[in-house]
Design an enzyme around this catalytic site. Structure first.
Site, PDB file in Angstrom:
ATOM      1  N   LYS A   1      35.615 -58.200  10.904  1.00  0.00           N
ATOM      2  CA  LYS A   1      35.818 -57.693  12.267  1.00  0.00           C
ATOM      3  C   LYS A   1      35.862 -58.838  13.268  1.00  0.00           C
ATOM      4  O   LYS A   1      36.660 -58.838  14.186  1.00  0.00           O
ATOM      5  CB  LYS A   1      34.682 -56.712  12.622  1.00  0.00           C
ATOM      6  CG  LYS A   1      34.806 -56.086  14.007  1.00  0.00           C
ATOM      7  CD  LYS A   1      36.012 -55.166  14.084  1.00  0.00           C
ATOM      8  CE  LYS A   1      36.236 -54.575  15.451  1.00  0.00           C
ATOM      9  NZ  LYS A   1      37.615 -54.065  15.608  1.00  0.00           N
TER      10      LYS A   1
ATOM     11  N   TRP B   1      25.006 -49.948  24.965  1.00  0.00           N
ATOM     12  CA  TRP B   1      26.063 -50.901  24.636  1.00  0.00           C
ATOM     13  C   TRP B   1      26.518 -51.468  25.966  1.00  0.00           C
ATOM     14  O   TRP B   1      27.080 -50.756  26.792  1.00  0.00           O
ATOM     15  CB  TRP B   1      27.216 -50.204  23.906  1.00  0.00           C
ATOM     16  CG  TRP B   1      28.027 -51.199  23.160  1.00  0.00           C
ATOM     17  CD1 TRP B   1      27.716 -51.774  21.968  1.00  0.00           C
ATOM     18  CD2 TRP B   1      29.270 -51.758  23.561  1.00  0.00           C
ATOM     19  NE1 TRP B   1      28.697 -52.655  21.611  1.00  0.00           N
ATOM     20  CE2 TRP B   1      29.647 -52.676  22.558  1.00  0.00           C
ATOM     21  CE3 TRP B   1      30.097 -51.593  24.664  1.00  0.00           C
ATOM     22  CZ2 TRP B   1      30.816 -53.416  22.632  1.00  0.00           C
ATOM     23  CZ3 TRP B   1      31.253 -52.332  24.735  1.00  0.00           C
ATOM     24  CH2 TRP B   1      31.614 -53.226  23.721  1.00  0.00           C
TER      25      TRP B   1
ATOM     26  N   CYS C   1      26.981 -46.090  24.309  1.00  0.00           N
ATOM     27  CA  CYS C   1      25.565 -45.762  24.479  1.00  0.00           C
ATOM     28  C   CYS C   1      25.250 -44.381  23.892  1.00  0.00           C
ATOM     29  O   CYS C   1      26.120 -43.529  23.762  1.00  0.00           O
ATOM     30  CB  CYS C   1      25.211 -45.734  25.952  1.00  0.00           C
ATOM     31  SG  CYS C   1      25.690 -47.220  26.810  1.00  0.00           S
TER      32      CYS C   1
ATOM     33  N   GLU D   1      52.563 -55.216  16.647  1.00  0.00           N
ATOM     34  CA  GLU D   1      51.273 -54.557  16.464  1.00  0.00           C
ATOM     35  C   GLU D   1      51.375 -53.443  15.417  1.00  0.00           C
ATOM     36  O   GLU D   1      50.485 -53.293  14.576  1.00  0.00           O
ATOM     37  CB  GLU D   1      50.764 -54.002  17.807  1.00  0.00           C
ATOM     38  CG  GLU D   1      49.455 -53.253  17.746  1.00  0.00           C
ATOM     39  CD  GLU D   1      48.271 -54.078  17.214  1.00  0.00           C
ATOM     40  OE1 GLU D   1      48.424 -55.276  17.002  1.00  0.00           O
ATOM     41  OE2 GLU D   1      47.206 -53.477  17.004  1.00  0.00           O
TER      42      GLU D   1
ATOM     43  N   ARG E   1      27.163 -45.439  16.752  1.00  0.00           N
ATOM     44  CA  ARG E   1      27.989 -45.602  17.950  1.00  0.00           C
ATOM     45  C   ARG E   1      28.039 -47.062  18.392  1.00  0.00           C
ATOM     46  O   ARG E   1      28.873 -47.420  19.219  1.00  0.00           O
ATOM     47  CB  ARG E   1      27.423 -44.753  19.096  1.00  0.00           C
ATOM     48  CG  ARG E   1      27.431 -43.264  18.814  1.00  0.00           C
ATOM     49  CD  ARG E   1      26.491 -42.533  19.745  1.00  0.00           C
ATOM     50  NE  ARG E   1      26.973 -42.459  21.108  1.00  0.00           N
ATOM     51  CZ  ARG E   1      27.561 -41.394  21.642  1.00  0.00           C
ATOM     52  NH1 ARG E   1      27.729 -40.320  20.906  1.00  0.00           N
ATOM     53  NH2 ARG E   1      27.973 -41.393  22.880  1.00  0.00           N
TER      54      ARG E   1
ATOM     55  N   HIS F   1      70.586 -62.571  11.631  1.00  0.00           N
ATOM     56  CA  HIS F   1      70.439 -64.003  11.334  1.00  0.00           C
ATOM     57  C   HIS F   1      69.668 -64.235  10.043  1.00  0.00           C
ATOM     58  O   HIS F   1      69.226 -65.352   9.798  1.00  0.00           O
ATOM     59  CB  HIS F   1      69.764 -64.717  12.510  1.00  0.00           C
ATOM     60  CG  HIS F   1      70.580 -64.653  13.756  1.00  0.00           C
ATOM     61  ND1 HIS F   1      71.771 -65.339  13.905  1.00  0.00           N
ATOM     62  CD2 HIS F   1      70.412 -63.950  14.911  1.00  0.00           C
ATOM     63  CE1 HIS F   1      72.284 -65.080  15.097  1.00  0.00           C
ATOM     64  NE2 HIS F   1      71.480 -64.227  15.723  1.00  0.00           N
TER      65      HIS F   1
ATOM     66  N   LYS G   1      49.122 -53.416  12.044  1.00  0.00           N
ATOM     67  CA  LYS G   1      48.220 -52.286  11.754  1.00  0.00           C
ATOM     68  C   LYS G   1      48.468 -51.775  10.351  1.00  0.00           C
ATOM     69  O   LYS G   1      47.550 -51.558   9.585  1.00  0.00           O
ATOM     70  CB  LYS G   1      48.510 -51.186  12.782  1.00  0.00           C
ATOM     71  CG  LYS G   1      47.413 -50.434  13.387  1.00  0.00           C
ATOM     72  CD  LYS G   1      46.379 -51.087  14.235  1.00  0.00           C
ATOM     73  CE  LYS G   1      45.965 -52.439  13.925  1.00  0.00           C
ATOM     74  NZ  LYS G   1      45.263 -53.207  14.896  1.00  0.00           N
TER      75      LYS G   1
ATOM     76  N   ASN H   1      24.705 -42.766  30.158  1.00  0.00           N
ATOM     77  CA  ASN H   1      25.952 -43.164  29.497  1.00  0.00           C
ATOM     78  C   ASN H   1      27.057 -43.035  30.532  1.00  0.00           C
ATOM     79  O   ASN H   1      27.092 -42.039  31.263  1.00  0.00           O
ATOM     80  CB  ASN H   1      26.307 -42.229  28.342  1.00  0.00           C
ATOM     81  CG  ASN H   1      25.360 -42.393  27.175  1.00  0.00           C
ATOM     82  OD1 ASN H   1      24.468 -43.230  27.211  1.00  0.00           O
ATOM     83  ND2 ASN H   1      25.571 -41.580  26.156  1.00  0.00           N
ATOM     84  N   GLY H   2      27.985 -43.967  30.552  1.00  0.00           N
ATOM     85  CA  GLY H   2      29.095 -43.889  31.499  1.00  0.00           C
ATOM     86  C   GLY H   2      29.064 -45.062  32.451  1.00  0.00           C
ATOM     87  O   GLY H   2      28.367 -46.055  32.234  1.00  0.00           O
TER      88      GLY H   2
ATOM     89  N   GLU I   1      47.540 -54.479   7.504  1.00  0.00           N
ATOM     90  CA  GLU I   1      46.135 -54.842   7.283  1.00  0.00           C
ATOM     91  C   GLU I   1      45.344 -53.716   6.623  1.00  0.00           C
ATOM     92  O   GLU I   1      44.411 -53.987   5.891  1.00  0.00           O
ATOM     93  CB  GLU I   1      45.455 -55.340   8.563  1.00  0.00           C
ATOM     94  CG  GLU I   1      45.204 -54.315   9.630  1.00  0.00           C
ATOM     95  CD  GLU I   1      44.466 -54.894  10.855  1.00  0.00           C
ATOM     96  OE1 GLU I   1      43.651 -55.805  10.706  1.00  0.00           O
ATOM     97  OE2 GLU I   1      44.735 -54.390  11.964  1.00  0.00           O
TER      98      GLU I   1
HETATM   99  O1  M6R Z   1      38.013 -60.110  18.545  1.00  0.00           O
HETATM  100  P1  M6R Z   1      39.411 -60.601  18.759  1.00  0.00           P
HETATM  101  O2  M6R Z   1      40.222 -59.718  19.640  1.00  0.00           O
HETATM  102  O3  M6R Z   1      39.433 -62.032  19.241  1.00  0.00           O
HETATM  103  O4  M6R Z   1      40.051 -60.603  17.320  1.00  0.00           O
HETATM  104  C1  M6R Z   1      41.350 -61.085  17.106  1.00  0.00           C
HETATM  105  C2  M6R Z   1      41.868 -60.664  15.737  1.00  0.00           C
HETATM  106  O5  M6R Z   1      41.029 -61.161  14.731  1.00  0.00           O
HETATM  107  C3  M6R Z   1      41.972 -59.143  15.603  1.00  0.00           C
HETATM  108  O6  M6R Z   1      42.787 -58.586  16.589  1.00  0.00           O
HETATM  109  C4  M6R Z   1      42.520 -58.776  14.216  1.00  0.00           C
HETATM  110  O7  M6R Z   1      43.853 -59.187  14.111  1.00  0.00           O
HETATM  111  C5  M6R Z   1      42.374 -57.273  13.965  1.00  0.00           C
HETATM  112  N1  M6R Z   1      41.989 -57.055  12.609  1.00  0.00           N
HETATM  113  C6  M6R Z   1      43.622 -56.505  14.198  1.00  0.00           C
HETATM  114  O8  M6R Z   1      43.460 -55.150  13.916  1.00  0.00           O
END
Ligand code: M6R
Length: 612
Positions: A607, A76, A2, A484, A27, A507, A488, A102-103, A491
């Protein structure tokens, strides 16, 4: 998250507020509103769900709302879905007080019950309306705006930046803050409040930052600030010399980095409202102990990073509950004819709440008779609406495609769910429960400590950014964390990365290790530390370069085997991935930066993935 802006001056307030809110759009928000006070027309409030354009059109660019004093807000959603009625400003029942906030007000349920018992009728689902109604309740008793504000602040718990307009207080509005940013802007014949400087920098660069517990009385000519005891405070002024365009990302070059840095706060917001007297309390969940005990099996379903949260969750929940926990990619689950029935709880994890594969898995699970609990960031999203129960992560809007703070908040929420279930099942000793709760409370400060110490990570990124292939290895929780870390990096930097369970190397994958291959070895999980060290020795023997991540207490020992050691503060084992992910996110960020990649919008990615 927010945004707040408030103006007291001699020009029409509404256009200035709308312009300020526009500067806060970065934001993220889902509704917006303004309240303006004038002697002739009293307290006027306009607000609407959707983009600021909707509010602009509604008010004809602010022209329909008259007055030189006002407050504005972009919301938000956290408590209550995005809607006109849940937007801010929130009004008291007598329409004499307007509040932007906000909060999160942590004890809003209890206050709402109290006020309802006094005959106060609520219109919205927000925690903020409680502030407006409580103010009016006290104002009716004492007849003094400042006194009512102090009494209200005494009663509420949680985090807040507040802007408050009283219909009966002409020429002034009131601001207050605790654990949420709010600054004061000084001009010649006008004054501002704002949640960040972007909103007002066009008008003034002379600002002061409010401290926790402070209350400000803002007029066109002056801003008087008082401490929590009501004593006057002399504010130290600062001069803002920021480049305005940088300010739109809060001063950071990329949303991803901004969101990485927001994690201590995001985790605090997720955790602290749900901890009461040392217990995990999910007021919003409404799952009974009997219902929890009736589940014979848990199934976690998600995509991408949310799936990686599920991988950590499998280890942690099985440890806490001593019940089987499966984790499956949503895209696989929906076609796998999964073994779920009415005794299964399916946990769907999704930042956006709109991921099509996760949504389809949710529907599939329900069709098979399972009950579904969703862990979601975006309030009112499709997954949140269709699940039987929902827990929101309250991480605030995440704009960068690569998720960071959503991952961290999902992770702690899943751990907390584990604690709650373990308590119901009687599967956790009381001392262990208390230890984890204490570490959850300490987590934001420990996250902050990691973020304050990034020089070595930056250096390592500059040393390895031009590699073509990087491996992440680890065992148990470290393996789940490696998944993860590897996602990161790949991507946003487009480097080929893979995460392997260290024990699997022999293996097959070890054949890919050659002189100079970078292996990121995760060695936080103490019970398997020696085995992880052996795996490091194996890859080193094939010429690999090592970047190792471990805990502060294991760093000395690891230093006998590996050179580049990053460490995280010690914590309870189940929370190690919460700390460990930060250096991996930061490493990925700096590698991508060195490679000149489009960090916030990596190629080919979206996204929110709403296609199959
Ligand atoms: O909105 P979601 O958490 O369902 O999205 C899942 C994936 O698309 C998301 O985590 C994607 O792998 C990201 N780009 C990872 O950074």
């Amino acid at each position: 998250m927010c945004g707040i802006v408030g103006y007291a001056g001699t020009e029409q307030a509404a256009p200035i507020l709308l312009e300020g809110l526009e500067k806060l759009e970065y934001r993220g928000y889902d509704s917006a509103g303004i309240a303006v006070l004038s002697p002739e027309r009293g307290l006027q409030v306009e607000k609407a769900k959707g983009r600021l354009k909707v509010l602009r059109d509604l008010t004809k660019g602010g022209g329909t709302v008259e007055g030189v004093l006002g407050i504005g807000h972009t919301r938000w959603a956290t408590h209550g879905e995005p809607s006109d009625v849940n937007s801010h400003p929130q009004l008291s029942a007598g329409r004499r007080i307007a509040v932007v906030h906000n909060g999160i007000i942590e004890n809003y349920v209890e206050i709402k019950e109290f006020l309802s018992s006094q005959g106060v009728r609520f219109r919205s689902e927000t925690d903020t309306e409680v502030v407006a109604q409580l103010l009016e309740y006290y104002y009716n008793e004492c007849g003094d705006a400042m006194q009512a504000v102090y009494r209200m602040l005494d009663r509420i718990e949680g985090a807040y930046a507040l802007g408050i307009l009283f219909r009966d207080l002409p020429g002034a509005f009131i601001a207050a803050r605790k654990d949420a940013p709010l600054l004061l802007g000084y001009g010649k014949g006008y004054s501002f409040i704002a949640s960040d400087v972007t909103a007002i920098v066009k008008h003034t660069r002379d600002v002061a930052y409010m401290e926790d517990g402070e209350v400000a009385l803002v007029t066109a000519e002056s801003i008087q600030v008082f401490n929590a005891m009501g004593q006057p405070v002399e504010k130290k002024h600062s001069w803002v010399d920021w480049d305005v365009s940088a300010a739109e990302k809060g001063g950071y070059a990329h949303f991803m980095f901004k969101e990485i840095m927001e994690q201590p706060e995001a985790v605090r917001k997720t955790v602290s409202p749900r901890l009461r007297n040392g217990r995990v309390c999910f007021d919003e969940l409404g799952l009974t102990e009997e219902e929890i005990r009736a589940f014979s099996r848990l199934f976690i379903v998600a995509c991408g990073s949310s799936y990686h949260v599920g991988m950590v969750g499998k280890y942690n929940l099985e440890r806490l509950l001593r019940r089987p926990v499966d984790v499956m990619l949503a895209s696989e689950f929906r076609y796998a004819d999964p073994l779920v029935d009415e005794h299964t709880l399916v946990i769907v994890i999704s930042q956006s709440g709109e991921t099509l594969d996760s949504m389809a898995a949710l529907r599939q699970a329900k069709a098979l008779g399972a009950r579904v609990l969703a862990i979601v960031n975006v309030v009112g999203s499709s997954i949140a609406r269709e699940a039987d129960w929902v827990l929101y992560t309250w991480a605030g809007p995440e704009i960068a495609v690569a998720t960071t703070k959503a991952y961290s908040t999902q992770l702690v929420l899943l751990d907390m769910l584990g604690l709650r279930f373990a308590e119901a099942l009687g599967s956790i000793p009381e001392e262990e429960y208390a230890r984890i709760v204490a570490e959850l409370q300490a987590l934001p400060a420990k996250l902050q400590a990691v973020l304050e110490n990034t020089e070595q990570i930056k250096y390592l990124a500059s040393r390895y950014f031009n590699h073509n292939s990087i491996f992440f290895i680890g065992r148990n929780l470290d393996y789940a964390l490696g998944l993860e870390g590897s996602l990161k990096l790949k991507e946003i930097s487009y480097i080929h990365c893979e995460a392997y369970a260290s024990g699997e190397l022999k293996h097959g994958t070890i054949s890919l290790i050659e002189k100079g291959t970078l292996v990121v070895a995760l060695c936080c999980y103490a019970p398997l530390f020696d085995k992880s060290v052996s795996n490091i020795v194996e890859v080193k023997a094939r010429g690999a370069d090592i970047v190792a991540l471990t805990t502060e207490s294991l760093a000395g020992e690891l230093g006998k085997t590996a050179e580049n050691i990053l460490s995280i503060p010690d914590t309870h084992v189940i929370l190690q991935p919460s700390l460990g992910v930060l250096p991996l996110q930061i490493f990925a960020y700096y590698v991508a930066l060195q490679r000149g990649c489009d960090i916030d919008k990596p190629r080919n990615l979206a996204k929110s993935v709403t296609v199959e």
